[in-house]
Each structure stands twice: as C-alpha cells, then as structure tokens.
Motif scaffolding. Sequence first.
Motif, mmCIF file in Angstrom:
data_model
loop_
_atom_site.group_PDB
_atom_site.id
_atom_site.type_symbol
_atom_site.label_atom_id
_atom_site.label_comp_id
_atom_site.label_asym_id
_atom_site.label_seq_id
_atom_site.Cartn_x
_atom_site.Cartn_y
_atom_site.Cartn_z
ATOM 1 N N LEU A 24 86.031 43.609 51.276
ATOM 2 C CA LEU A 24 85.268 43.254 49.916
ATOM 3 C C LEU A 24 85.573 41.811 49.847
ATOM 4 O O LEU A 24 86.725 40.990 50.038
ATOM 5 N N LEU A 26 84.225 38.173 47.419
ATOM 6 C CA LEU A 26 84.078 37.578 46.059
ATOM 7 C C LEU A 26 83.698 35.929 46.479
ATOM 8 O O LEU A 26 84.802 35.413 46.434
ATOM 9 N N THR A 73 79.675 42.271 49.451
ATOM 10 C CA THR A 73 79.843 40.749 49.174
ATOM 11 C C THR A 73 79.108 40.608 47.891
ATOM 12 O O THR A 73 78.305 40.954 47.533
ATOM 13 N N GLY A 74 80.212 40.070 47.126
ATOM 14 C CA GLY A 74 79.708 39.618 45.668
ATOM 15 C C GLY A 74 79.685 38.013 45.352
ATOM 16 O O GLY A 74 80.381 37.241 45.825
ATOM 17 N N GLY A 142 78.154 39.079 41.329
ATOM 18 C CA GLY A 142 79.380 38.956 41.548
ATOM 19 C C GLY A 142 80.140 40.054 40.324
ATOM 20 O O GLY A 142 80.991 40.442 40.507
ATOM 21 N N THR A 144 78.833 42.807 38.813
ATOM 22 C CA THR A 144 78.154 44.130 39.247
ATOM 23 C C THR A 144 79.438 44.935 39.034
ATOM 24 O O THR A 144 79.531 46.073 38.137
ATOM 25 N N GLY A 145 80.492 44.959 40.062
ATOM 26 C CA GLY A 145 81.522 45.826 39.947
ATOM 27 C C GLY A 145 82.375 45.873 38.566
ATOM 28 O O GLY A 145 82.708 47.076 38.371
ATOM 29 N N SER A 258 87.829 42.726 39.167
ATOM 30 C CA SER A 258 86.385 42.121 39.652
ATOM 31 C C SER A 258 86.172 42.440 41.116
ATOM 32 O O SER A 258 85.220 42.888 41.581
ATOM 33 N N LEU A 262 84.234 45.923 43.439
ATOM 34 C CA LEU A 262 83.086 45.930 44.273
ATOM 35 C C LEU A 262 82.749 47.078 44.985
ATOM 36 O O LEU A 262 81.489 47.248 45.472
ATOM 37 N N CYS A 265 80.092 49.743 44.216
ATOM 38 C CA CYS A 265 78.760 49.086 44.535
ATOM 39 C C CYS A 265 78.206 49.512 45.520
ATOM 40 O O CYS A 265 77.357 48.676 46.055
#
Length: 271
Positions: A24, A26, A73-74, A142, A144-145, A258, A262, A265
């Motif tokens: 993951l 960010l 990837t966020g 970023g 969204t999760g 945060s 992710l 998603c």
Amino acid sequence: MNDTLYHYIDPDFNHTQVGNYTLLLLLSSDNFSLAVMHRQKLMVWRKTAPLAEFTQPGEVQEVLNFAYREVITGLVSPNFTLIPQSLFEEDGVSDVARYLDVQPTDHIFVQPLDADNQVIFKTVEAIITAASRFDLNNALFGATGWIKAIAANQPSAYHLYLNLNDHRFEVAYFKHGKLYLYNTFEFTHEDELAYYTVFVSQQLKLDMSTITVVLGGNIATGDKRYHTILGDIFKTVELNTLTVAHIPESLPQHQLLSLTALQLCASLADA
C-alpha cells in the motif's frame, strides 16, 4: 530491512513470501508512506518520509521492488472536485478539469469516490515521476479508503472527521450515512485548523455544542494541541480508533487508517 527506517516490522515478515503480500502506497507532492499487508495483518509500516527518498537508492528500493501480489497506490491531491453521480457526464470532464489549473505535465484522474460521487483530480509531475514504476492508471484518490472506512462504520450526523497531514488537513461529514461534505485546507498552526473547522461547521449549519470532532492522521501520541483548542468549541474531541486491519495495540492506530484503508479499495484499483 533496516529497522531504523520503519515504525514497525512484524516478526513474521518474510521477504520470500512477498508474493502473498499487498503493498500500500500513499503519495503526496511532499512525502510518502507505505505499508505491507498480509491479508488484513500489518507486516510493515514505513515512516512518512520526503518524496525524494522514494526514488533514491537504498533500503526503500528493496521494499518497493519486491514482487507483491498486489500494489495499491493512493495519490493525495488538494486539486479536486466532486460531482454527484446523478449529474456526472463523461463528456463534461474536460470542462470541469479546467478549474483545476491543469498544467501540461499534470495527469488528470476521473474515478468513483463512493457510490454517490465521482472525483476528478490532478496529480503533479513530482508524483508521476516518483511513481512511474507502478501502474498509475489504477491509482486511487488518496482519501478514498479513509472515506470508505468511515462510511462503513455507520457515521452519525453528530461527528466531524478530520485527517491531518503535513500542512494540510482533510475534513469529512456524513449525513444519513452518506458523504455530505469532503474538503481539504492548508494550515500551519492549530489556530488555523480550528478556524477552518469552525468555518465548515458554520457552512453546514451545525450546532457545534452537539458535534464530536474525530481526529486522525499525523498527530503524535500525547500531542493534545488540537484537543485543547477544538475542545473549547465543540462538544468533544477524540482520536479516531477505527481500524480496518490487524495492527498491534502499541502502534498509533489513528495514524494508520488512511494508509491501511486503501486495501478496502482493491476492486476500484483493479477497475
């Protein structure tokens, strides 16, 4: 791996098993963070670091170059707009994007934020260059999760959610269980954060004496600055204890949401 670079490495982490792990990421224009997950279990948590280190030789490259089962990837961007799904039209994306002050080196993304909203956002060249080894076509907005995790926890209209990053914070408000407002603001001091939080509450016509502010993100353990100033305005202030992964209790849960969210998603990233 070098323990000094990481907040956490699980004793069971095994680099020969990374084919079963999920990476993951960010990324913002200033910094990045990463986590390695085995299903719902946190295996590695990398300290937030300057984005420049994302491409420099060293220990980080070893972790990034593993052959993971999946990479999500966020992309953190302050340049976005939300459009209700009922009003969204593909043909109108370019017209909306003009308001984001798009430069020739920027990249525009259009994707669902949740079941009711589309998000249009841009990513600057620094992020695109840093993450060029990954498939940015499947990158996510970023927040969204984070939004998805809160929405799944039956948020009430008496809670206002804040997520602090370096010099910027996100605010989300839910009504009838659905996202009613999401925005970001720059700040350099807790006074500014309080000002914008009050501004949002006034725009929403909230009775601040009934509202609980839920804080998360880059807040050091024991740092009560935000609790103190917001506590004089709102009913209560608390840290976000929501978790979407198996994380040791010794770690600051509010700092990880945060990033670890992710993983919720995954289907969007593959779309």
